[in-house]
Design an enzyme around this catalytic site. Structure first.
Site, PDB file in Angstrom:
ATOM      1  CB  SER A 141      -0.798   0.119   1.047  1.00  0.00           C
ATOM      2  OG  SER A 141      -1.651   1.409   1.432  1.00  0.00           O
ATOM      3  CE1 TYR A 192      -3.972  -2.220   5.424  1.00  0.00           C
ATOM      4  CE2 TYR A 192      -3.352   0.057   4.829  1.00  0.00           C
ATOM      5  CZ  TYR A 192      -3.703  -1.156   4.369  1.00  0.00           C
ATOM      6  OH  TYR A 192      -3.951  -1.172   3.141  1.00  0.00           O
TER       7      TYR A 192
HETATM    8  N1  NAP Z   1      -8.662  -0.600  -1.130  1.00  0.00           N
HETATM    9  C1  NAP Z   1      -7.569   0.491  -1.223  1.00  0.00           C
HETATM   10  O1  NAP Z   1      -7.730   1.566  -0.939  1.00  0.00           O
HETATM   11  C2  NAP Z   1      -6.369  -0.185  -1.026  1.00  0.00           C
HETATM   12  C3  NAP Z   1      -5.198   0.553  -0.807  1.00  0.00           C
HETATM   13  C4  NAP Z   1      -3.854   0.004  -0.745  1.00  0.00           C
HETATM   14  C5  NAP Z   1      -3.629  -1.413  -0.587  1.00  0.00           C
HETATM   15  N2  NAP Z   1      -4.713  -2.084  -0.412  1.00  0.00           N
HETATM   16  C6  NAP Z   1      -4.699  -3.677  -0.193  1.00  0.00           C
HETATM   17  O2  NAP Z   1      -5.169  -4.405  -1.229  1.00  0.00           O
HETATM   18  C7  NAP Z   1      -5.547  -5.599  -0.769  1.00  0.00           C
HETATM   19  C8  NAP Z   1      -6.967  -5.833  -1.120  1.00  0.00           C
HETATM   20  O3  NAP Z   1      -7.737  -5.264  -0.574  1.00  0.00           O
HETATM   21  P1  NAP Z   1      -9.016  -4.551  -1.234  1.00  0.00           P
HETATM   22  O4  NAP Z   1      -8.938  -3.150  -1.072  1.00  0.00           O
HETATM   23  O5  NAP Z   1      -9.521  -5.368  -2.455  1.00  0.00           O
HETATM   24  O6  NAP Z   1     -10.070  -4.899   0.028  1.00  0.00           O
HETATM   25  P2  NAP Z   1     -11.322  -6.024   0.123  1.00  0.00           P
HETATM   26  O7  NAP Z   1     -12.202  -5.672  -0.898  1.00  0.00           O
HETATM   27  O8  NAP Z   1     -11.821  -5.811   1.602  1.00  0.00           O
HETATM   28  O9  NAP Z   1     -10.441  -7.391  -0.107  1.00  0.00           O
HETATM   29  C9  NAP Z   1      -9.787  -8.013   0.776  1.00  0.00           C
HETATM   30  C10 NAP Z   1      -9.615  -9.449   0.549  1.00  0.00           C
HETATM   31  O10 NAP Z   1      -8.896 -10.125   1.577  1.00  0.00           O
HETATM   32  C11 NAP Z   1      -9.551 -11.592   1.890  1.00  0.00           C
HETATM   33  N3  NAP Z   1      -9.205 -11.783   3.263  1.00  0.00           N
HETATM   34  C12 NAP Z   1      -9.217 -11.029   4.153  1.00  0.00           C
HETATM   35  N4  NAP Z   1      -8.864 -11.754   5.443  1.00  0.00           N
HETATM   36  C13 NAP Z   1      -8.419 -12.977   4.732  1.00  0.00           C
HETATM   37  C14 NAP Z   1      -7.711 -14.139   5.312  1.00  0.00           C
HETATM   38  N5  NAP Z   1      -7.403 -14.256   6.672  1.00  0.00           N
HETATM   39  N6  NAP Z   1      -7.630 -15.157   4.481  1.00  0.00           N
HETATM   40  C15 NAP Z   1      -7.880 -15.116   3.116  1.00  0.00           C
HETATM   41  N7  NAP Z   1      -8.441 -14.006   2.754  1.00  0.00           N
HETATM   42  C16 NAP Z   1      -8.622 -13.074   3.321  1.00  0.00           C
HETATM   43  C17 NAP Z   1     -11.081 -10.951   1.637  1.00  0.00           C
HETATM   44  O11 NAP Z   1     -11.870 -12.220   1.604  1.00  0.00           O
HETATM   45  P3  NAP Z   1     -12.579 -12.892   2.669  1.00  0.00           P
HETATM   46  O12 NAP Z   1     -13.116 -12.068   3.418  1.00  0.00           O
HETATM   47  O13 NAP Z   1     -13.493 -13.856   1.700  1.00  0.00           O
HETATM   48  O14 NAP Z   1     -11.492 -14.031   3.127  1.00  0.00           O
HETATM   49  C18 NAP Z   1     -10.912 -10.035   0.677  1.00  0.00           C
HETATM   50  O15 NAP Z   1     -11.043 -10.905  -0.607  1.00  0.00           O
HETATM   51  C19 NAP Z   1      -5.204  -5.540   0.946  1.00  0.00           C
HETATM   52  O16 NAP Z   1      -3.946  -6.228   1.133  1.00  0.00           O
HETATM   53  C20 NAP Z   1      -5.078  -3.958   1.163  1.00  0.00           C
HETATM   54  O17 NAP Z   1      -4.235  -3.689   2.113  1.00  0.00           O
HETATM   55  C21 NAP Z   1      -6.372  -1.601  -0.673  1.00  0.00           C
END
Ligand code: NAP
Length: 247
Positions: free
Chosen positions: A141, A154
């Site tokens: 991130s 985080y």
């Molecule tokens: N959105 C942003 O602004 C942003 C910015 C920078 C970085 N990121 C990073 O991008 C990544 C994806 O996030 P996103 O934004 O796409 O959010 P999201 O839609 O909430 O997706 C998070 C994913 O992680 C999975 N997950 C969470 N805990 C888990 C576990 N213990 N085992 C397996 N899967 C797990 C969730 O699936 P289940 O709940 O079905 O397990 C979900 O598919 C994260 O690492 C986040 O930190 C996001």
């Protein structure tokens, strides 16, 4: 022929957001994709969609904090799709809170998922990657480079990924394994929905709106770019922000 035909990718956190978009994008380029997340119904639905669109996908319900479960997943993917040559360790949580609030359970969940979960995922698939080369993509991130109030834990998890990824890159370069850190800024996904403090949750959502946050597909294209390079090219870091994001 599509650019990733013949390749086999695993995407964690594939049930929503960046992971789901990345799985679709890799499949559209011809890769067979294994989809891992805890919500089995979501990954099954996505696998079906990818299949209907002419791609190949395997739905795996699993938790990235479960080491034996990941080992079993690696065996299943090898048996059903073949040797994995691309691992996108994307699963993560952003449970923002002031440090003084002491939400220790949320700290643990973030360290276990965002840091240890990425390490366990990469380790489970390492023998396959080292066999013939490939890619480890860790979704970090902008918070792994810029800390802000309420992001202390985080940011700590994402900052740690930077050090880990650079050491791993050096350890695996002779095996033909490339390591890429993808560092998105604000992306419209479910990520902020899980913040337990309502004021912080609403402020985050408003900030995402104000900067015209990225779409998950925007990040998926960055992943496809990195893993589509010729073997001699290793894209080590990709920082992708919304144009209007100033932090
Ligand atoms: N959105 C942003 O602004 C942003 C910015 C920078 C970085 N990121 C990073 O991008 C990544 C994806 O996030 P996103 O934004 O796409 O959010 P999201 O839609 O909430 O997706 C998070 C994913 O992680 C999975 N997950 C969470 N805990 C888990 C576990 N213990 N085992 C397996 N899967 C797990 C969730 O699936 P289940 O709940 O079905 O397990 C979900 O598919 C994260 O690492 C986040 O930190 C996001």
């Amino acid at each position: 022929m599509a650019g990733l035909a013949g390749r086999v990718a695993v995407v964690t956190g594939a049930s929503s957001g960046i992971g789901a978009a990345t799985a679709r994008a890799l499949a559209a380029e011809g890769a067979a994709v294994a989809l891992l997340a805890r919500r089995a119904d979501r990954v099954a639905g996505l696998a079906e969609d990818i299949g209907t669109a002419g791609g190949r996908a395997l739905a795996l319900s699993g938790d990235v904090t479960d080491e034996p479960g990941l080992t079993a997943a690696a065996e299943r993917v090898a048996g059903e799709l073949g040797r994995v040559d691309c691992v996108v360790a994307n699963a993560g949580l952003m449970l923002l809170s002031p440090f003084a609030a002491g939400r220790i359970d949320e700290w643990r969940r973030m360290v276990d998922t965002n840091l240890l979960g990425v390490l366990l995922t990469a380790h489970a698939f390492l023998p396959a990657l080292r066999e013939g080369g490939g890619d480890v993509v860790a979704v970090s991130s902008v918070a792994g480079r810029k800390a802000r109030p309420t992001s202390s834990v985080y940011s700590a998890t994402k900052w740690a990924l930077g050090g880990w990824a650079e050491a791993l890159r050096q350890e695996l370069l002779d095996d033909g394994v490339r390591v890429t850190l993808v560092e998105p800024g604000a992306v419209r996904t479910e990520l902020t929905d899980h913040i337990s403090d309502p004021a912080i949750r609403e402020a985050s959502a408003a900030r995402y709106e104000a900067v015209d946050a990225l779409h998950a597909d925007d990040v998926a294209r960055a992943v496809v770019y990195a893993v589509s390079q010729p073997p001699r090219v290793s894209v080590n870091e990709l920082l992708v922000r919304p144009t209007r994001q100033d932090y």
